[in-house]
Design a protein around this motif. Structure first.
Motif, short mmCIF file in Angstrom:
data_model
loop_
_atom_site.label_atom_id
_atom_site.label_comp_id
_atom_site.label_asym_id
_atom_site.label_seq_id
_atom_site.Cartn_x
_atom_site.Cartn_y
_atom_site.Cartn_z
N LEU A 1 0.82 -1.27 0.12
CA LEU A 1 -0.03 -0.08 0.00
C LEU A 1 0.94 1.17 0.04
N PRO A 2 1.74 1.22 0.94
CA PRO A 2 2.52 2.78 0.80
C PRO A 2 3.40 2.73 -0.77
N ALA A 3 3.88 1.89 -1.25
CA ALA A 3 4.47 1.89 -2.51
C ALA A 3 3.10 2.45 -3.57
N TRP A 4 2.27 1.65 -3.48
CA TRP A 4 1.14 2.08 -4.37
C TRP A 4 0.53 3.29 -4.26
N SER A 5 0.62 4.10 -2.92
CA SER A 5 0.15 5.38 -2.72
C SER A 5 1.24 6.38 -3.41
N ASN A 6 2.41 6.03 -3.29
CA ASN A 6 3.41 6.79 -3.73
C ASN A 6 3.31 6.80 -5.34
N GLU A 7 2.91 5.63 -5.92
CA GLU A 7 2.73 5.59 -7.54
C GLU A 7 1.33 6.50 -7.82
N ALA A 8 0.19 6.33 -6.90
CA ALA A 8 -0.68 7.32 -7.18
C ALA A 8 -0.48 8.81 -7.23
N ILE A 9 0.52 9.05 -6.39
CA ILE A 9 0.96 10.45 -6.47
C ILE A 9 1.68 10.80 -7.45
N VAL B 1 -2.17 16.62 -4.99
CA VAL B 1 -1.19 15.48 -4.26
C VAL B 1 -1.42 15.40 -2.85
N GLY B 2 -1.61 16.71 -2.32
CA GLY B 2 -1.75 16.72 -0.95
C GLY B 2 -3.20 16.17 -0.44
N ILE B 3 -4.12 16.15 -1.02
CA ILE B 3 -5.37 15.50 -0.76
C ILE B 3 -5.21 13.95 -1.01
N THR B 4 -4.60 13.65 -2.12
CA THR B 4 -4.41 12.19 -2.42
C THR B 4 -3.67 11.57 -1.19
N TYR B 5 -2.56 12.23 -0.81
CA TYR B 5 -1.50 11.77 0.34
C TYR B 5 -2.29 11.53 1.50
N PHE B 6 -3.33 12.67 1.92
CA PHE B 6 -3.84 12.39 3.35
C PHE B 6 -4.90 11.31 2.96
N VAL B 7 -5.69 11.22 1.81
CA VAL B 7 -6.55 9.95 1.96
C VAL B 7 -5.97 8.76 1.95
N LEU B 8 -4.89 8.65 1.29
CA LEU B 8 -4.21 7.31 1.02
C LEU B 8 -3.53 6.81 2.56
N ARG B 9 -3.16 7.87 3.11
CA ARG B 9 -2.53 7.77 4.53
C ARG B 9 -3.71 7.20 5.61
N ALA B 10 -4.73 7.83 5.18
CA ALA B 10 -6.07 7.26 6.14
C ALA B 10 -6.26 5.79 5.75
N VAL B 11 -6.20 5.25 4.65
CA VAL B 11 -6.52 4.14 4.06
C VAL B 11 -5.58 3.11 4.49
N GLU B 12 -4.15 3.48 4.37
CA GLU B 12 -2.99 2.76 5.03
C GLU B 12 -3.33 2.46 6.46
N LYS B 13 -3.76 3.63 7.28
CA LYS B 13 -4.00 3.45 8.79
C LYS B 13 -4.98 2.42 9.12
N ARG B 14 -6.08 2.54 8.49
CA ARG B 14 -7.49 1.72 8.56
C ARG B 14 -7.07 0.33 8.42
N ALA B 15 -6.09 -0.17 7.24
CA ALA B 15 -6.00 -1.24 6.82
C ALA B 15 -4.57 -1.95 7.80
N GLY B 16 -4.03 -1.04 8.54
CA GLY B 16 -2.95 -1.67 9.05
C GLY B 16 -3.03 -2.61 10.19
N ILE B 17 -2.11 -3.55 10.41
CA ILE B 17 -2.30 -4.60 11.09
C ILE B 17 -1.12 -4.63 12.08
N PRO B 18 -1.06 -4.74 13.49
CA PRO B 18 0.03 -4.86 14.21
C PRO B 18 0.99 -6.14 13.96
N GLY B 19 2.42 -5.59 13.90
CA GLY B 19 3.23 -6.85 13.44
C GLY B 19 3.36 -7.02 11.91
N LEU B 20 2.37 -6.50 11.24
CA LEU B 20 2.59 -6.50 9.71
C LEU B 20 2.91 -5.22 9.04
N THR B 21 2.21 -4.05 9.31
CA THR B 21 2.15 -2.86 8.81
C THR B 21 3.06 -2.04 9.78
#
Lengths: 247, 228, 285
Positions: free
Chosen positions: B146-154, B200-220
């Motif tokens: 997800l982080p790499a794909w977020s960068n790709e989106a930006i 880019v700013g809006i995209t960044y914050f949206v994707l960070r929120a998605v990353e956070k939601r999908a996050g799992i301890p020990g994995l992300t």
């Protein structure tokens, strides 16, 4: 077998003349072994002598180069046997736990039931909770693996295997990756399982466990079984002449 | 200052039109990139050798050549072979296939970083290889990628700027047209830079929120954050 | 932390935009045709007063062009700038007694470049339109212009007069007078809808799109049209002077004292046949 009661029932697992090599290294050089229902067999011996490989042959994670294996009435080494179906009947617990990182303890136990056994969600949920209860971790159901201690992880892994209602459980050095103070809780769960009548094949260096729980201890070295017998005999009166033991 | 506000009033409507087109191209291309990148990434890791090779050629081609050349080839080159795409189709295809190649490679890395034991454990409870990939490996790999794909989106938001070269009136195209109309390229480009920055700013914050939601301890993230 | 830095970046860039705009000479920014009535005098930067002296002192005249417009300007196989404009500006340099250095850049950045003093003059087959005339000074015309409507080689369109192009998909190079003519005479009048018009970075890209059938027509200066049509298998549908006003001129910074000098040289060249020779050498009628 000397046990007359076991002799008339069918073995759960029967390994016959198993050979396995990795590249030029021969790991198993003709091993035969049977497990009777409710029997607990502990494989001991120096590392690198093929114990884990033998274990992995039983659920076909490793395929023998030569030799045949039966799981109850089914010859699983025969061509055309569905490996996945075989593995549903054989539970396995790994040294490194291998819990699914992205799933909670409960989901780890459930996923095999829903995806493999196609149980419905609610039934799977109830049964998974029961299995966690069995290993004493119902209160950790919603924790992710990273939030559990090593001993707790291994107990969840046991619950995950039990959830599939296996006919036999394989333990591959289940306490080797644990800090010494955490091995007790895992061994206790295993002992309870043995007491409940689970058929178990255990690779372990825990001699105390072997002596207390094993029906039979099998000593392997250099790809052969060199000696086998009840723990008292193996630990107190080992055969001086280590020869290949025929079954 | 007043002059500047009047100037803004003149140029903003065109730039907003361009923004819509930029977003459309970035969005469709990213989506196409996922649709292509997902199976290609999986094929690169789990496919038979011949397939790995074919897919390797695809990713190497798109990663190894300038995007501009790819776009020119698709738009101006293919008509010679009798294949004529309209501008938007050409833009979607080129950017989508380009992004697909990158997304596939990021996914490949993520798939390979999921430990071998996860597959072994999944097989041990009787899952087939594909069941294990779908239920165990992919959910982890997707979170890792997800982080790499977020960068790709930006990056994609900015890559889209090449499409003005095939006369698509995106944000960059509008900037070009306006800068020659008002003879004020520096001012126009600075305003357009702000537009891109906001996107880019809006995209960044949206994707960070998605990353956070999908996050799992020990994995992300390390388990301390999640609390045991 | 991250949020704060994001906002900061936004502020900084906004400040840069505002700063850049106020720093430009008044009138340079909102150069919408109707907005300014004063003309050249309002935008005379002091720097260009002594342009002649500056060029002579440097011994070098820096001429900006967009070398994608044969036979006026292009780059030959050896990387040399060639064409009508290139021959002319070199001849002018010779007369002035200075060397000529050519700088190639996109057409739409030429005017900004001459305003900022990055180049001394523009010679790019540029027509002296009223809008441009507010930004720069133009010399007298060195060549009258015509425009051409080009269609695909097998095009069946009949364009008898420029307005016949209405309602057709049409392309032109960004920032050219032809693009403006389309906007003012086809789009503004409702003959053609805005999305039927395409603006291209380069003229040859527009030609490729005509050739592949993506657009029906392109409008371009007549002379490059002939070689473009030849190279891309296009057909000249109409040659007209109705779409153009004013011929091609050299552009200088507003108020430059070099203008009078170059005007004189061009007049001389027209009288002594130099212009005639240059256009024949470049295959122009």
């Amino acid at each position: 077998m000397t046990n007359s009661e076991a002799a008339k029932t069918q073995p759960i697992v029967r390994l016959e003349d198993i050979y396995k090599a990795f590249g030029v290294t021969e790991v198993l050089k003709g091993v035969s072994l049977s497990l009777m229902p409710q029997e607990v067999v502990v494989l001991v011996g120096p590392s690198g002598t093929g114990k884990s490989t033998l274990l992995r042959c039983v659920n076909l994670l490793s395929r023998p180069d030569k030799g045949r294996i039966w799981l109850e009435e089914l010859e699983i080494t025969a061509p055309g046997v569905n490996e996945d179906k075989v593995r549903q009947r054989v539970g396995m617990v790994f040294q490194e736990f291998n819990l699914f990182t992205h799933l909670t303890a409960l989901e780890n136990v459930m996923i095999g039931m829903t995806k493999v056994l196609k149980m419905d969600k609610r039934a799977a949920h109830a049964k998974a909770l029961e299995e966690l209860e069995r290993v004493g971790l119902a209160n950790r159901a919603d924790h992710y693996p990273a939030q559990l201690s090593g001993g707790q992880k291994q107990r969840v892994a046991i619950a995950r295997a039990l959830g599939m209602d296996p006919h036999v459980m394989l333990f591959d050095e289940p306490t080797s990756a644990l800090d010494p103070e955490l091995t007790g809780e895992v061994l206790a769960v295993m002992q309870k399982l043995a007491f409940e009548g689970m058929t178990m094949m255990v690779v372990s260096h825990e001699m105390g466990f072997a002596r207390e729980v094993a029906d039979r201890v099998v000593f392997m070295e250099g790809g052969y079984i060199v000696e086998a017998g009840p723990p008292e005999q193996m630990f107190d009166h080992p055969q001086v002449d280590r020869t290949r033991v025929s079954q | 200052m007043n002059d500047f506000l009047m100037f803004l009033q003149d140029v903003i409507p065109s730039l907003l039109k361009g923004t819509v087109i930029t977003l459309e191209i970035a969005g469709v291309s990213l989506l196409l990139g996922v649709v292509v990148g997902l199976p290609v990434g999986l094929g690169r890791v789990y496919g038979p050798t011949w397939l790995k090779r074919v897919l390797g050629i695809y990713t190497t081609f798109f990663q190894g050549t300038p995007l501009l050349i790819q776009l020119f080839f698709v738009y101006y080159g293919l008509p010679a072979a009798g294949i004529t795409f309209d501008r938007f189709t050409a833009a979607f295809l080129t950017l989508g296939l380009n992004s697909g190649a990158y997304q596939a490679e990021y996914l490949r890395g993520a798939l390979q970083s999921v430990s071998e034991g996860q597959m072994t454990a999944a097989r041990a409870i009787g899952m087939s290889k594909w069941q294990a990939i779908r239920a165990i490996i992919l959910p982890q790999a997707l979170r890792l990628v997800l982080p790499a794909w977020s960068n790709e989106a930006i990056s994609m938001l900015k890559y889209t700027a090449v499409v003005y070269l095939i006369a698509v009136p995106d944000l960059m195209g509008q900037a070009k047209i306006l800068s020659s109309k008002y003879f004020a390229p520096i001012q126009i480009y600075l305003i357009v830079a702000v537009f891109y920055l906001v996107l880019v700013g809006i995209t960044y914050f949206v994707l960070r929120a998605v990353e956070k939601r999908a996050g799992i301890p020990g994995l992300t993230y390390s388990p301390e954050h999640g609390g045991a | 932390m991250k949020k704060v830095s994001g906002v900061l970046i936004l502020l900084v860039v906004t400040a840069m935009v505002l700063g850049a705009c106020t720093a430009v000479q008044p009138g340079a920014v909102p150069a919408a045709p109707a907005a300014t009535t004063s003309g050249d005098e309002a935008v005379a930067p002091a720097a260009s007063d002594g342009q002649m002296a500056k060029v002579k002192a440097a011994g070098k005249l820096v001429a900006g062009t967009s070398a994608d417009y044969p036979p006026y300007e292009s780059v030959d196989a050896d990387g040399k700038f060639v064409g009508y404009d290139m021959d002319l500006i070199r001849a002018i340099g010779e007369k002035l007694g200075v060397e000529v250095e050519i700088q190639d850049m996109p057409f739409d950045s030429l005017i900004a470049a001459v305003q900022q003093g990055k180049i001394d003059v523009i010679i790019a087959a540029m027509q002296a339109t009223p809008e441009r005339d507010e930004q720069v000074d133009f010399t007298i015309e060195y060549r009258p212009t015509k425009d051409a409507f080009l269609g695909k080689g097998d095009s069946t369109l009949t364009i008898a007069k420029p307005e016949d192009a209405g309602g057709k998909t049409i392309g032109a190079q960004t920032g050219t007078v032809q693009e403006k003519w389309i906007q003012d005479n086809l789009v503004a009048t409702g003959l053609t809808s805005a999305d039927q018009v395409s603006s291209y970075e380069r003229a040859d890209q527009a030609a490729l799109d005509v050739a592949s059938g993506r657009i029906e027509l392109m409008l371009i200066d007549a002379e490059p049209a002939i070689s473009l049509a030849e190279n891309n298998g296009l057909k000249v549908l109409l040659l007209t002077s109705d779409t153009t006003k004013g011929g091609k001129s050299i552009a200088l910074p507003n108020g430059s004292d070099l203008k009078a000098e170059i005007d004189k040289i061009i007049a001389e060249f027209q009288a002594d046949g130099t212009i005639q020779k240059i256009q024949e050498a470049n295959g122009l009628p």
